[in-house]
Design an enzyme around this catalytic site. Structure first.
Site, PDB file in Angstrom:
ATOM      1  N   HIS A  33       0.844  -1.211   0.000  1.00 21.72           N
ATOM      2  CA  HIS A  33       0.000   0.000   0.000  1.00 21.72           C
ATOM      3  C   HIS A  33       0.878   1.261   0.000  1.00 21.72           C
ATOM      4  O   HIS A  33       0.607   2.224  -0.719  1.00 21.72           O
ATOM      5  CB  HIS A  33      -0.870   0.063   1.264  1.00 21.72           C
ATOM      6  CG  HIS A  33      -1.872  -1.049   1.403  1.00 21.72           C
ATOM      7  ND1 HIS A  33      -1.813  -1.976   2.424  1.00 21.72           N
ATOM      8  CD2 HIS A  33      -2.951  -1.370   0.666  1.00 21.72           C
ATOM      9  CE1 HIS A  33      -2.830  -2.810   2.309  1.00 21.72           C
ATOM     10  NE2 HIS A  33      -3.530  -2.476   1.250  1.00 21.72           N
ATOM     11  N   SER A 182      -2.502  -8.073   3.513  1.00 20.42           N
ATOM     12  CA  SER A 182      -2.985  -7.911   4.887  1.00 20.42           C
ATOM     13  C   SER A 182      -3.315  -9.267   5.494  1.00 20.42           C
ATOM     14  O   SER A 182      -3.239  -9.454   6.706  1.00 20.42           O
ATOM     15  CB  SER A 182      -4.226  -7.018   4.905  1.00 20.42           C
ATOM     16  OG  SER A 182      -3.944  -5.794   4.264  1.00 20.42           O
TER      17      SER A 182
END
Ligand code: PAF
Length: 276
Positions: A33, A182
């Site tokens: 990210h 994640s």
């Protein structure tokens, strides 16, 4: 850094930025990210990040309730990275009572993840369209790890004349090759030790292709055999598909998407490489 939770507040703040790069996320941020955030800042001069665990892209038997969340940590990372605006709405702000519309993107959403996760890409496309309408970014940034998601969003943006550029950032990997996700946090130590086999399988297929193998089934066989060396890893699919349509091919060529999904215990991971 402004942290906003309402659509009205984002609309009011947006006017201050001549250009704005948006990185849509579901939070629990990692280096993948952050590489998109850095690029958004450089290319647009200002960056917005949305943090929203979108319920409509999870099926009933998926991991919505246990999806990892750590808002204070995410905000600290974004502040340190110089992000201008964070949009972190509640589900009721995005899907108020009476909400009924959804976007179906068509054939590119059907194979691979679309076949295993019915409704997933309608949920993704709909929330991403809403985020585009709310934030009105100049460019929006997505990771190559979710290659089919990128294809779906590109198709949607083109088909619906959305006035922005969809930008794709390279997959960021751990030193042992595991793609950042994640969901890696779910892995037990034994599963984490086994997980790099996924990238080894993809990289092996890519190496076979580089040595002249063009039989797509031989590449799929190679990936299945590589993953079978790790008993903790259960293959969901291995694929060698046309890079545009995402349909399986018989002959592999430059631009083909080589992808896979696999389960390690309760965790499902995906990864891919592009040939050539
Ligand atoms: O890739 C993700 O994190 C999500 O699918 C996205 C694009 C933020 C939509 O919820």
């Amino acid at each position: 850094m402004q942290v906003l939770t309402t659509i009205a507040a984002v609309r009011a703040a947006r006017a201050a930025f001549p250009a704005l790069g948006l990185v849509p996320t579901m939070g629990f941020l990692h280096a993948g990210h952050m590489s998109l955030v850095a690029r958004a800042r450089v290319e647009c001069g200002a960056a917005a990040v949305s943090i929203f665990v979108n319920p409509t892209q999870f099926a009933a038997d998926e991991d919505l309730s246990r999806y990892p969340r750590d808002m204070p940590r995410d905000l600290a990372m974004l502040e340190a990275a110089g992000v201008d605006l964070v949009f972190a709405p509640d589900p009721a702000e995005v899907y108020p009572p009476g909400y009924a519309s959804r976007i179906e993107v068509g054939p590119v959403a059907e194979p691979l993840e679309g076949a295993r996760r019915p409704g997933h890409f309608a949920g993704v496309a709909t929330v991403v369209a809403k985020l585009f309408n709310i934030v009105q970014p100049t460019r929006a940034y997505f990771g190559q790890k979710d290659a089919q998601q990128v294809a779906v969003i590109r198709r949607m943006a083109r088909d619906l004349d959305m006035p922005l550029d969809v930008v794709v950032g390279a997959t960021v990997r751990e030193p042992d090759g595991l793609a950042m996700s994640s969901r890696n946090v779910y892995l037990s130590p034994a599963e984490r030790a086994a997980a790099p086999v996924l990238y080894r399988a993809l990289d092996g297929a890519r190496a076979l292709f580089a040595r002249g193998e063009r039989d797509a089934e031989a590449l799929r066989r190679h990936m299945r055999a590589a993953i079978a060396t790790e008993p903790a890893v259960e293959v969901d699919y291995v694929s060698v598909a046309d890079g545009a349509s995402l349909r399986e091919v018989e002959r592999a060529g430059a631009g083909c998407l080589v992808s896979l999904a696999a389960r390690l215990g309760r965790t499902r991971l995906i990864d891919n490489v592009v040939l050539g």
